[in-house]
Each structure stands twice: as structure tokens, then as C-alpha cells.
Design a protein around this motif. Structure first.
Motif, PDB file in Angstrom:
ATOM      1  N   LEU A 268      12.031  17.925  -5.859  1.00  0.00           N
ATOM      2  CA  LEU A 268      10.583  18.000  -5.707  1.00  0.00           C
ATOM      3  C   LEU A 268      10.155  19.442  -5.861  1.00  0.00           C
ATOM      4  O   LEU A 268      10.836  20.350  -5.368  1.00  0.00           O
ATOM      5  CB  LEU A 268      10.185  17.482  -4.326  1.00  0.00           C
ATOM      6  CG  LEU A 268      10.378  15.977  -4.171  1.00  0.00           C
ATOM      7  CD1 LEU A 268      10.852  15.629  -2.784  1.00  0.00           C
ATOM      8  CD2 LEU A 268       9.097  15.237  -4.534  1.00  0.00           C
ATOM      9  N   MET A 269       9.038  19.619  -6.556  1.00  0.00           N
ATOM     10  CA  MET A 269       8.548  20.981  -6.754  1.00  0.00           C
ATOM     11  C   MET A 269       7.077  21.036  -6.385  1.00  0.00           C
ATOM     12  O   MET A 269       6.298  20.150  -6.738  1.00  0.00           O
ATOM     13  CB  MET A 269       8.696  21.384  -8.224  1.00  0.00           C
ATOM     14  CG  MET A 269      10.113  21.716  -8.609  1.00  0.00           C
ATOM     15  SD  MET A 269      10.325  21.636 -10.405  1.00  0.00           S
ATOM     16  CE  MET A 269      10.441  19.859 -10.630  1.00  0.00           C
ATOM     17  N   ILE A 270       6.698  22.078  -5.683  1.00  0.00           N
ATOM     18  CA  ILE A 270       5.285  22.331  -5.429  1.00  0.00           C
ATOM     19  C   ILE A 270       5.004  23.725  -5.991  1.00  0.00           C
ATOM     20  O   ILE A 270       5.622  24.715  -5.602  1.00  0.00           O
ATOM     21  CB  ILE A 270       4.927  22.163  -3.931  1.00  0.00           C
ATOM     22  CG1 ILE A 270       3.465  22.488  -3.671  1.00  0.00           C
ATOM     23  CG2 ILE A 270       5.846  22.937  -2.997  1.00  0.00           C
ATOM     24  CD1 ILE A 270       2.972  21.949  -2.315  1.00  0.00           C
ATOM     25  N   LEU A 271       4.132  23.756  -6.980  1.00  0.00           N
ATOM     26  CA  LEU A 271       3.954  24.981  -7.784  1.00  0.00           C
ATOM     27  C   LEU A 271       2.625  25.659  -7.466  1.00  0.00           C
ATOM     28  O   LEU A 271       1.634  25.002  -7.136  1.00  0.00           O
ATOM     29  CB  LEU A 271       4.000  24.638  -9.279  1.00  0.00           C
ATOM     30  CG  LEU A 271       5.224  23.826  -9.743  1.00  0.00           C
ATOM     31  CD1 LEU A 271       5.107  23.474 -11.222  1.00  0.00           C
ATOM     32  CD2 LEU A 271       6.517  24.599  -9.461  1.00  0.00           C
ATOM     33  N   GLY A 272       2.634  26.963  -7.580  1.00  0.00           N
ATOM     34  CA  GLY A 272       1.398  27.738  -7.399  1.00  0.00           C
ATOM     35  C   GLY A 272       0.870  27.719  -5.990  1.00  0.00           C
ATOM     36  O   GLY A 272      -0.315  27.500  -5.742  1.00  0.00           O
ATOM     37  N   ILE A 283       5.009  23.599   4.377  1.00  0.00           N
ATOM     38  CA  ILE A 283       5.444  22.636   3.358  1.00  0.00           C
ATOM     39  C   ILE A 283       6.580  21.759   3.878  1.00  0.00           C
ATOM     40  O   ILE A 283       6.543  20.541   3.762  1.00  0.00           O
ATOM     41  CB  ILE A 283       5.893  23.370   2.074  1.00  0.00           C
ATOM     42  CG1 ILE A 283       4.664  24.033   1.424  1.00  0.00           C
ATOM     43  CG2 ILE A 283       6.564  22.423   1.100  1.00  0.00           C
ATOM     44  CD1 ILE A 283       5.009  24.968   0.300  1.00  0.00           C
ATOM     45  N   LEU A 284       7.601  22.398   4.463  1.00  0.00           N
ATOM     46  CA  LEU A 284       8.818  21.647   4.795  1.00  0.00           C
ATOM     47  C   LEU A 284       8.735  20.961   6.154  1.00  0.00           C
ATOM     48  O   LEU A 284       9.415  19.956   6.378  1.00  0.00           O
ATOM     49  CB  LEU A 284      10.032  22.579   4.720  1.00  0.00           C
ATOM     50  CG  LEU A 284      10.217  23.219   3.320  1.00  0.00           C
ATOM     51  CD1 LEU A 284      11.333  24.239   3.336  1.00  0.00           C
ATOM     52  CD2 LEU A 284      10.477  22.134   2.274  1.00  0.00           C
ATOM     53  N   GLY A 285       7.892  21.482   7.047  1.00  0.00           N
ATOM     54  CA  GLY A 285       7.739  20.863   8.375  1.00  0.00           C
ATOM     55  C   GLY A 285       7.366  19.390   8.283  1.00  0.00           C
ATOM     56  O   GLY A 285       8.078  18.534   8.834  1.00  0.00           O
ATOM     57  N   GLN A 299      12.996  29.092  -3.342  1.00  0.00           N
ATOM     58  CA  GLN A 299      11.633  29.604  -3.441  1.00  0.00           C
ATOM     59  C   GLN A 299      11.613  30.687  -4.500  1.00  0.00           C
ATOM     60  O   GLN A 299      12.403  31.629  -4.461  1.00  0.00           O
ATOM     61  CB  GLN A 299      11.187  30.177  -2.092  1.00  0.00           C
ATOM     62  CG  GLN A 299       9.732  30.626  -2.125  1.00  0.00           C
ATOM     63  CD  GLN A 299       9.260  31.166  -0.786  1.00  0.00           C
ATOM     64  OE1 GLN A 299      10.019  31.178   0.191  1.00  0.00           O
ATOM     65  NE2 GLN A 299       8.019  31.613  -0.726  1.00  0.00           N
ATOM     66  N   ASN A 300      10.719  30.550  -5.484  1.00  0.00           N
ATOM     67  CA  ASN A 300      10.576  31.579  -6.534  1.00  0.00           C
ATOM     68  C   ASN A 300       9.267  32.317  -6.321  1.00  0.00           C
ATOM     69  O   ASN A 300       8.201  31.694  -6.308  1.00  0.00           O
ATOM     70  CB  ASN A 300      10.485  30.929  -7.925  1.00  0.00           C
ATOM     71  CG  ASN A 300      11.825  30.384  -8.363  1.00  0.00           C
ATOM     72  OD1 ASN A 300      12.861  30.920  -7.994  1.00  0.00           O
ATOM     73  ND2 ASN A 300      11.768  29.324  -9.151  1.00  0.00           N
ATOM     74  N   THR A 307       3.622  31.334  -5.269  1.00  0.00           N
ATOM     75  CA  THR A 307       5.053  31.085  -5.186  1.00  0.00           C
ATOM     76  C   THR A 307       5.312  29.614  -5.482  1.00  0.00           C
ATOM     77  O   THR A 307       4.427  28.777  -5.321  1.00  0.00           O
ATOM     78  CB  THR A 307       5.583  31.500  -3.800  1.00  0.00           C
ATOM     79  OG1 THR A 307       6.996  31.443  -3.802  1.00  0.00           O
ATOM     80  CG2 THR A 307       5.060  30.594  -2.693  1.00  0.00           C
ATOM     81  N   ASP A 308       6.524  29.304  -5.961  1.00  0.00           N
ATOM     82  CA  ASP A 308       6.913  27.910  -6.240  1.00  0.00           C
ATOM     83  C   ASP A 308       8.039  27.515  -5.292  1.00  0.00           C
ATOM     84  O   ASP A 308       8.975  28.282  -5.099  1.00  0.00           O
ATOM     85  CB  ASP A 308       7.429  27.749  -7.679  1.00  0.00           C
ATOM     86  CG  ASP A 308       6.400  28.168  -8.709  1.00  0.00           C
ATOM     87  OD1 ASP A 308       5.193  28.145  -8.371  1.00  0.00           O
ATOM     88  OD2 ASP A 308       6.817  28.513  -9.825  1.00  0.00           O
ATOM     89  N   PHE A 309       7.934  26.302  -4.741  1.00  0.00           N
ATOM     90  CA  PHE A 309       9.005  25.764  -3.894  1.00  0.00           C
ATOM     91  C   PHE A 309       9.687  24.623  -4.620  1.00  0.00           C
ATOM     92  O   PHE A 309       9.028  23.746  -5.172  1.00  0.00           O
ATOM     93  CB  PHE A 309       8.433  25.196  -2.590  1.00  0.00           C
ATOM     94  CG  PHE A 309       8.303  26.216  -1.524  1.00  0.00           C
ATOM     95  CD1 PHE A 309       9.383  26.485  -0.681  1.00  0.00           C
ATOM     96  CD2 PHE A 309       7.118  26.919  -1.363  1.00  0.00           C
ATOM     97  CE1 PHE A 309       9.256  27.437   0.301  1.00  0.00           C
ATOM     98  CE2 PHE A 309       7.004  27.866  -0.381  1.00  0.00           C
ATOM     99  CZ  PHE A 309       8.074  28.130   0.465  1.00  0.00           C
TER     100      PHE A 309
END
Lengths: 408, 408
Positions: A268-272, A283-285, A299-300, A307-309
Motif C-alpha cells: 500500500l502506498m500513500i503519496l504526497g 497513517i499507521l495508527g 518512507q521516502n 513524503t511518500d509512505f
């Protein structure tokens, strides 16, 4: 004279012939001069049969009564195996969990062993008897019957070995040991003579489902030498032990013990996402709160303050995780949420990594030479995992197996 | 509020539907304001299935291990029945024999109950729970599992009732009570409202196989009111109790409670034996030594200093008894040995006999009127037995049933 605990699972005692075969095998160990304590499971199929009966009785069967019901399964096996041993001239006596006693907490259906009183067993062993103990079950201090949960017989065996200070705990299964990788993917895969507890834990959790993780942890904690063997095929199996036991022949110890892989992976990716403190938890909680287990996380950091997760979950959890992420994305003003369930994870495991560099680069080079793109990388002290496209799985495992000469 | 122990046998809990039916019945007793403790057997067929498995393991299965094996049968039933009760909103908890504990001696496969600790059960009952106890099983003081022998669940129920000081012990069976005689022979046979323990013992040993003799003896010893009921059919069944309980309405108490009969009878005669002291022992001693049970015995003194002995045994025992007798005859110089396995025994049972004369003469008159020859006669305080030709059985029982107005 060695004291050995041998564990036979449901398939190994699945019918009359199998039980007789196990008896012959145990009697052979005895005739070779060993003292033997056996832990057994219910005959395969029995647990399912009893569970089906329970479900006809009660829409949500009482956990206390379920434990009373299911523990009859091993009780049948211990009696039958003891008889078969006696028939072979091998004195034997059976003990249920409460007879030992194996004392547990009172969490029905997934109890934890608190104490094993080895006195009765050792007295019988001293008299030359094989003691056949019911696996998977215990008793609370109040005298209630408990079970350790499915597959808990491995734990019983290891806990018995620890309590009795046994020389070895032998787990008989339908495989003859732990392999360098899945032989269905790499026919050249080799059986490992020995692995460390830590390596086994990494290999087991990654899909080499030979032993219950819990029993390996238990063995590691109490330093019980654990051996995985086939109940059908002769052979020394694989010994799982501490790293100390490798010191003598460290030179021979390979850098890499095995290659595990898992197809049950989704990304799974969440971008921007605006890059602010606490954003990872935001996000992860919620994902964790939904009881979704997160495996790898990356994390980038972008250049634009965003940032992107990226993280991986089991494939079953991808949809619910995606829905949660979309809510979070709106909240945080993230750009996009993506998901991909056509990925797999490959892990190289080996205690040798601790003292040797260059393993990661050899791994990456090998994958690059085969045009396999690495999507994510994760490492621990004794493991390097990569996420790649599912279609590349076989080629990746085969080429890595060859590159690290695991077939030698 | 009455405390009742209810016992359900293997047929009553023979499958899922039957167990559910029993649960409904127990829940009804509870809703009527009773406190209920249930004793159950293994599901019918289960004991045979397990025994067959054991026989494949060991030519002569270990009795200790056999007990471990067989007791799983009731353990399955108690768990399932407890679940079914809970499903009906009736709080319930199961106990195996060792959990109660029901302490026995250590004679595996036919142990005797030494002590029942009712404390745990009564504590659960006080909390409004139905306690479901495994019948047929117990535990030694050393923690070994024992069984009371086949059908021992009746004994468990009665012993529980005695230990808990219960108001009544109800034995559910496939018949709805004790009848004046076998309804297959006399369709007008009537269900008895009550019989005394002594009468029941005579009726049971003579073929009205409703209850285990041992459990009736136990009930008598501890003065536990015992009720035989059908698990399928509504009705009050038959209450088995002390004679004292009949005193109030002695006028209504019939002289005769029932007519029992047995086809499993054979007669042996040794004729023309020199009539000397000790001759009875010389003849019957060797028969007893061969473990042959002798029922009725008659000795006729002849005029010529010789005597004739006649006695009855089970039909299976006639041949071996005959061979023994022939040896004795030669030894003693007896004239002849005869045997006959076409005889039957009919017994009229009733505590009323104690205080009423004329019952025997009415019996003999009735048989004479029907041209039935009496070959042997035996009496106890509450029983008159006659041996007659097998072909006359039905006519004899029917005419006696009518003569004593048992159908009224």
C-alpha cells in the motif's frame, strides 16, 4: 544414555497403521539405549470431527467445554500408542495433561504453560518406561482442562524437554528437515544439518512452516536442542540449536542458511503526504487499530516538503487497509493512495551475515543480472528481505540459491 | 426446590439430535424449579469403536490404557451436552470423573467407587448451574483413570445422588418404567407406579433388564429414591424405593408386583446317588469350581437309600456341567445323568407375600387349570419361582398375570 522427547503430530498418528509405525520407531530409539518421552497430537481429522459436533450444539461453543471436548483427541492417541508400544515389548504408560500435570493459565483454547511437574514422568522413565504424554493440553490450578491452541503439541514437547532437562527434542513431521528453500521452487534445495534458533524463527515466519514459531521461541529461551525429522523417512533431519554450537566449525558455517519467501504480500502506498512530525503515526495508527499487521515500512522524503509512505500487509488485509488509508489521505491532504497485491517477499537468512559484509550487494547484483526490480528492502541482523514482482519469484529464488551456492 | 440427579445412557445421547433432546428435557426440569445434576454415558457406538481400535493395537489391551481410552467417550458427551444446555439459556458446566473427583479403587475396567466429593458440584448447583458429570469413570488416589465397567453410568448416578443427598435419582432409558411382566408376552402388562428395592432386584435378576443390579443395590444401601423413566416418552415412570414408603397405602399395594421369567435355563439331573452325608457337596462342589453358577437345587430322597439331585444352570453351562456330572456319577456309582434345555423359569415377585398366604396355591392352581406341569419350585421371602416346559411359557405368564389381576 540420552533422554529424548519425541513429538508426533496428527498426520503421523492419523490411523492404526501410522500409530503402529510410530510405536516401532519409538521402540527403536529405546533399543538404541535412549530414554524416551513421547508427546502426541490427536489423530488427524479428529479435531475437525469434534469441532463439527460442537458447532451443532452451540452457535458459539463455550471455550471451556470446547477444551473438554477437544482434549479427548490426544487422550485417545496416548492410550493407543501406549498399547502399541507394550505390544512391541516396550513398557509404556500414558499421561494426560492433568496427570503430568502440565499447569497452564486459564485462557481456554489458547492457554500458556506455566509449569510442568516432571517428577511422575522421570520416575516412570527411571523404571524403564516410555511415557506417552498428551500434547496440546493442560490443566489450570483450579482443575479446569485447557488447550494450548491448534498445533500446540510442538510447544508441549519443547516444554517437556525443558522441564525434564532432556538432551534433545525431536519433532517428527511430514518433511525430513528444514531446507535451504522450498524444493518445489528450487529442486536443488538442500536439507540443512543445523540452523540457529534465530534463523529458524526468520525462516518459519517467512513461510517455511515446519515448526510452530512459539515452540522455537520456547526452545531458544530454555536452550533445548530441537530436531526436525520425518516420521516416514529415515535421516538425521535438521538440528535447531544455539549459535554457540556452531563456533567449533565456524569455517564451515555458510553465510546464508536459507531463502524464505512469501506470496501472501500486498503493498500500500500513500503519496504526497505533507511531511510533518507525527504523520507516520497518523497513517499507521489506524491500520494497527484495525488489527492489521504491518510488515515492511518505507518512507521516502520528497523534495517538495511532501513524503511518500509504502508498507506491506497480508493480501487479505489489503482492501480494508486501502479503505482506511483513503480516509486518512483526505484528512491529511495526501495526493493519492495506491495498492498492489502482485508482489512477493524474498528473504535471505543467515547468522553469517553478522560477521560478513557483501551479502546484500551480492543479492542485489544477482537480482539485477536477472532484470528483477527491487521495490522495497528491509534488513535485520540476520536477514535481508526484498519485495519484488510476483512473476519474478521463481527466477529470483533460483538465481539467489545458485549465487550463494546453497546447493553445494 | 428439589435436587435431582438424572442419568442418560448411550442410546439417549446417541447422536446430535438425541443430545439436543436431552438438553431440552433437562432444561425443562430446571424451569420447573429443580436443581439438576446429570450423569451421562458415551454416545452409543463410541465404546465399540474405541475398543476395536485398541484391539488393533494390542492383542490383550492394557486395562489401564483401555480406561484412558474409553473414558474419552463420556468426556465428549459431557462437553456436548453442556454446550447444548447453554444454547438453551441454561447455565451448565461439565465435570469428568477426576474433576469431581469420583474416587475409586484401582481395579481397572471394573473399579468400585470409594468416595465422591460433592463440594464442587454443590457449589456450581448453588450458582444455578446444571452440572453434567461423566458417568462410568473415576480416578484413583494416585491419579489413574478408572472405569466402573460397562453400564456403570447407572452406578455413577446413584452414587452421586447418595453423595449429594439428592431427592431423587432418575434413570432415563428406552423403556418408560418397570412392567408387571414383559409386554411382548402379555400385552395387558401394566407399568408399575412403584416397586421396592428388593422387588426390583428380583425382577432385574430375572430378566426385566431395566437397571443394573449393582445400582439398585447401591440405591437400596443409601436409601436413594430411584425412578426409571423413558427419555423418549412422557410419563412418571416407576419409582423404586423402600418398603417403608408403601406403608401408608398398604391396602392398595398389590400382593404381587410382577412376573419375571427367563428362557436361559437348563436342568441337570443325577439319579440314583447313594444317599450319604456330604454327597451334595461332592456333586455341586466341582460344578462351582468350574465357575458354573447354580440357580435352583432340589434333592429327592428315594426309598431305596438312593437320592436324586436336580439343579438348574444357564443354557451355555449345560454341556460342561453335564460332562462334570458324568465323571461324578461314575465316581459315586450313580445310576444316570440327564439334561434338559427346554425349560424356563417363571417367578412371581411381591413384598405382599410376606404378609399374605395363599399366593403359592393360587399360582399352582392356575398352572394346573392350564395343564402346565411344574417341574421345580423355589421360594424366597418375596418370590416364588417355578420351572416349567418352555412351550408353556406364554400361557403360564398370561394366565398368572390374569389370575393375580395385574392388568387391573
Amino acid at each position: 544414555m540420552a533422554l529424548i522427547v519425541q513429538k508426533f503430530g496428527g498426520t503421523s498418528v492419523g490411523n492404526v497403521e501410522r500409530i503402529q509405525h510410530v510405536a516401532t520407531q519409538v521402540a527403536k530409539s529405546v533399543s538404541e539405549g535412549n530414554q524416551v518421552v513421547v508427546a502426541v497430537s490427536a489423530m488427524s481429522g479428529e479435531t475437525n470431527r469434534l469441532t463439527a459436533l460442537a458447532q451443532e450444539m452451540q452457535s458459539r461453543p463455550s471455550k471451556r467445554e470446547m477444551d473438554v471436548l477437544l482434549t479427548t483427541g490426544e487422550q485417545v492417541t496416548i492410550a493407543l500408542l501406549s498399547m502399541a508400544l507394550q505390544e512391541r515389548g516396550c513398557p509404556a504408560i500414558s499421561y494426560t495433561g492433568w496427570q503430568v500435570p502440565i499447569t497452564t493459565d486459564n485462557v481456554h483454547s489458547k492457554a500458556r504453560i506455566e509449569k510442568i511437574d516432571g517428577e511422575k514422568i522421570l520416575a516412570q522413565v527411571a523404571q524403564g518406561k516410555v511415557v506417552v504424554v498428551a500434547g496440546f493440553q493442560g490443566v489450570t490450578t483450579d482443575g479446569d482442562i485447557t488447550t494450548l491452541g491448534r498445533g500446540g503439541s510442538d510447544t508441549t514437547a519443547v516444554a517437556l524437554a525443558a522441564a525434564l532437562n532432556a538432551d534433545e527434542c525431536q519433532i517428527y513431521t511430514d518433511v525430513d528437515g528444514v531446507y535451504t528453500t522450498d524444493p518445489r521452487v528450487v529442486p536443488e534445495a538442500k536439507r540443512l544439518e543445523r540452523v540457529t534458533y534465530d534463523e529458524m524463527l526468520e525462516l518459519a515466519s517467512l513461510g517455511a512452516k515446519v515448526l510452530q514459531i512459539r515452540s522455537v521461541e520456547f526452545a531458544s529461551k530454555y536452550n533445548v536442542p530441537l530436531r526436525v525429522l520425518s516420521s516416514m523417512k529415515e535421516g538425521g533431519g535438521t538440528l535447531i540449536t544455539t549459535e554457540d554450537n556452531f563456533k567449533d566449525n565456524d569455517m564451515e558455517k555458510p553465510l546464508i542458511s536459507g531463502i524464505a519467501f512469501s506470496r501472501d504480500e500486498a503493498k500500500l502506498m500513500i503519496l504526497g503526504v505533507p511531511d510533518k512530525p507525527g504523520v507516520a503515526y497518523q497513517i499507521l495508527g489506524p491500520i494497527s487499530d484495525a488489527n492489521i499487521e504491518i510488515d515492511m515500512i518505507i518512507q521516502n522524503q520528497g523534495v517538495d516538503g511532501n513524503t511518500d509512505f509504502t508498507f506491506t500487509v497480508s493480501r487479505n488485509d489489503m482492501e480494508p487497509a486501502f479503505e482506511i488509508l483513503e480516509g486518512i489521505a483526505t484528512q491529511l491532504g495526501a495526493r493519492e493512495v495506491l495498492s498492489d497485491d502482485t508482489i512477493v517477499k524474498i528473504s535471505m537468512v543467515g547468522v553469517g551475515m553478522k560477521s560478513h559484509s557483501g551479502i546484500a550487494s551480492t543479492m542485489f547484483k544477482t537480482l539485477a543480472e536477472n532484470d528483477i526490480n527491487i521495490q522495497m528492502i528491509g534488513t535485520t541482523e540476520i536477514k535481508i528481505s526484498v519485495v519484488i514482482d510476483e512473476p519474478s519469484l521463481e527466477l529470483a529464488v533460483q538465481s539467489l540459491h545458485e549465487a550463494f551456492e546453497l546447493d553445494k
